[in-house]
Design a protein around this motif. Structure first.
Motif, PDB file in Angstrom:
ATOM      1  N   UNK A 134       0.833  -1.206   0.000  1.00 58.09           N
ATOM      2  CA  UNK A 134       0.000   0.000   0.000  1.00 58.09           C
ATOM      3  C   UNK A 134       0.862   1.250   0.000  1.00 58.09           C
ATOM      4  N   UNK A 135       1.960   1.218   0.752  1.00 56.78           N
ATOM      5  CA  UNK A 135       2.869   2.373   0.743  1.00 56.78           C
ATOM      6  C   UNK A 135       3.507   2.561  -0.635  1.00 56.78           C
ATOM      7  N   UNK A 136       3.837   1.433  -1.287  1.00 57.57           N
ATOM      8  CA  UNK A 136       4.412   1.506  -2.632  1.00 57.57           C
ATOM      9  C   UNK A 136       3.418   2.128  -3.618  1.00 57.57           C
ATOM     10  N   UNK A 137       2.153   1.776  -3.485  1.00 60.35           N
ATOM     11  CA  UNK A 137       1.139   2.355  -4.376  1.00 60.35           C
ATOM     12  C   UNK A 137       1.044   3.866  -4.184  1.00 60.35           C
ATOM     13  N   UNK A 138       1.069   4.302  -2.937  1.00 57.86           N
ATOM     14  CA  UNK A 138       1.034   5.748  -2.680  1.00 57.86           C
ATOM     15  C   UNK A 138       2.271   6.446  -3.253  1.00 57.86           C
TER      16      UNK A 138
END
Length: 389
Positions: A134-138
């Motif tokens: 999820x952090x990578x997507x952001x």
């Protein structure tokens, strides 16, 4: 009974008279010698001066003129500043776009740090791998936002560039009707810039000279422009022939380029142009007055050494001034240029020994006992004298 005045029997006929009652006296003619020379085939037509580059300068946006940097009639260089528009809104938009870019770049840096920490925690099994994803997507979304911010900054810079108008070419400024405070828009022409040096002359050439013209264009043949008020013609080179022939008038458009440092040529000016498309080497040249247009074609009377006239067919190759280059006559041969109407094929002609013409008073041709002199190539004219009876 013999008539009064008749010659006695056995007396010879007087010189210059015909032998029989129907014999004609030698015709009075003027001769010219055919000459051999190189003849340049020249096309001389009226042309118009055209600029190689002409720019109608218009603004890209609707804005107010802040400053005018040129005067009408001024010569400008390429890239020279001409007009400045009110750029305060564009400056503000550029500052706003740059601020947004800095904000998103800061957020991107924070997400990059978070993603590195989440990878370390996933390696130690403190958080689930889904949290790191999820952090990578952001992070990827924020990178896209920063890229959009950079594009917005570039767009603002382009809009700001519209506030300064520079000369796209070097040339002369036309009339300037724009003043500080004038509201301009894309449909309004601010000024016209016309290139004057070098400059071109466009002129029509008859289509029968097309092949010669194409060959002259490949060799960049010289072209002369005769300008009113100048003692010597201007020199240029032929560099363009149009790709179509105008079917209405049967001409093809050609263009020559001239150096115009002294502004001798001006756009829209009509000038007389002269271009040599080819050269007839070693052509036989005779006066155009010697040509007779008959039903069977062009002919001339050729006079031999015995003063006997022979009609001969010729082919006219090129007319220039009062001369014509022909095929069918050899250099040095004498041709009749005056008195052709009195000459008959195979008939005799009479020439004046002094080489001076004597005009008839309207009576029948008469002959004298004067001798005949041959024409010289330099003079090319020998005048016959009528024979007196």
């Amino acid at each position: 009974m013999a008539q009064t005045g008749a010659p006695p029997a056995g007396t010879a006929a007087a010189p210059g008279k015909g032998v029989g009652p129907g014999a004609a006296a030698p015709a009075l003619v003027t001769l010219a010698a055919a000459q051999k020379q190189d003849v340049p085939v020249t096309v001389q037509v009226n042309g118009s001066v055209v600029s190689l580059n002409s720019v109608d300068l218009r603004p890209q946006v609707t804005n107010t003129v802040r400053e005018v940097h040129v005067k009408e009639g001024q010569f400008v260089k390429q890239g020279q500043l001409l007009f400045t528009l009110d750029d305060r809104p564009d400056q503000a938009n550029l500052a706003k776009a740059r601020a947004q870019q800095q904000k998103d770049e800061a957020t991107l840096a924070d997400l990059q740090r978070q993603y590195r920490r989440s990878q370390e925690l996933v390696a130690q099994n403190f958080i689930a791998k889904a949290a790191a994803d999820a952090t990578l997507s952001q992070l990827e979304a924020q990178r896209a936002a920063v890229a959009a911010d950079k594009a917005a900054v570039q767009s603002a810079q382009v809009a700001l560039g519209y506030a300064t108008l520079r000369a796209p070419i070097a040339g002369r400024i036309g009339a300037v009707n724009i003043y500080p405070g004038t509201l301009v828009q894309p449909s309004l022409s601010l000024v016209t810039i016309t290139q004057l040096d070098p400059i071109a002359v466009s002129f029509p050439v008859p289509e029968d000279k097309l092949q010669d013209l194409l060959a002259a264009a490949r060799s960049h043949a010289p072209v002369e422009a005769l300008v009113s008020g100048r003692k010597t013609p201007m020199k240029g080179t032929l560099n363009f022939v149009d790709n179509t022939v105008d079917p209405l008038i049967g001409t093809v458009r050609a263009k020559a380029v001239f150096d115009n440092a002294d502004q001798g040529l001006w756009p829209g000016q009509f000038v007389e142009t002269r271009v040599t498309v080819r050269t007839l080497e070693g052509a036989t040249v005779i006066p155009a007055a010697a040509i007779m247009m008959l039903a069977e074609g062009s002919s001339v009377y050729v006079v031999d050494a015995e003063r006997t006239a022979t009609r001969r067919k010729v082919q006219a190759l090129y007319n220039f001034g009062t001369q014509v280059a022909v095929r069918g006559v050899e250099p040095g041969e004498q041709v009749v240029i005056e008195g052709k109407q009195n000459v008959r094929p195979g008939g005799k002609v009479r020439l004046d020994s002094a080489g001076q013409p004597q005009r008839s008073n309207g009576n029948a041709p008469q002959a004298t006992s004067g001798g005949a002199a041959s024409a010289t190539p330099g003079d090319a004219r020998v005048v016959a004298q009528r024979e007196r009876t």
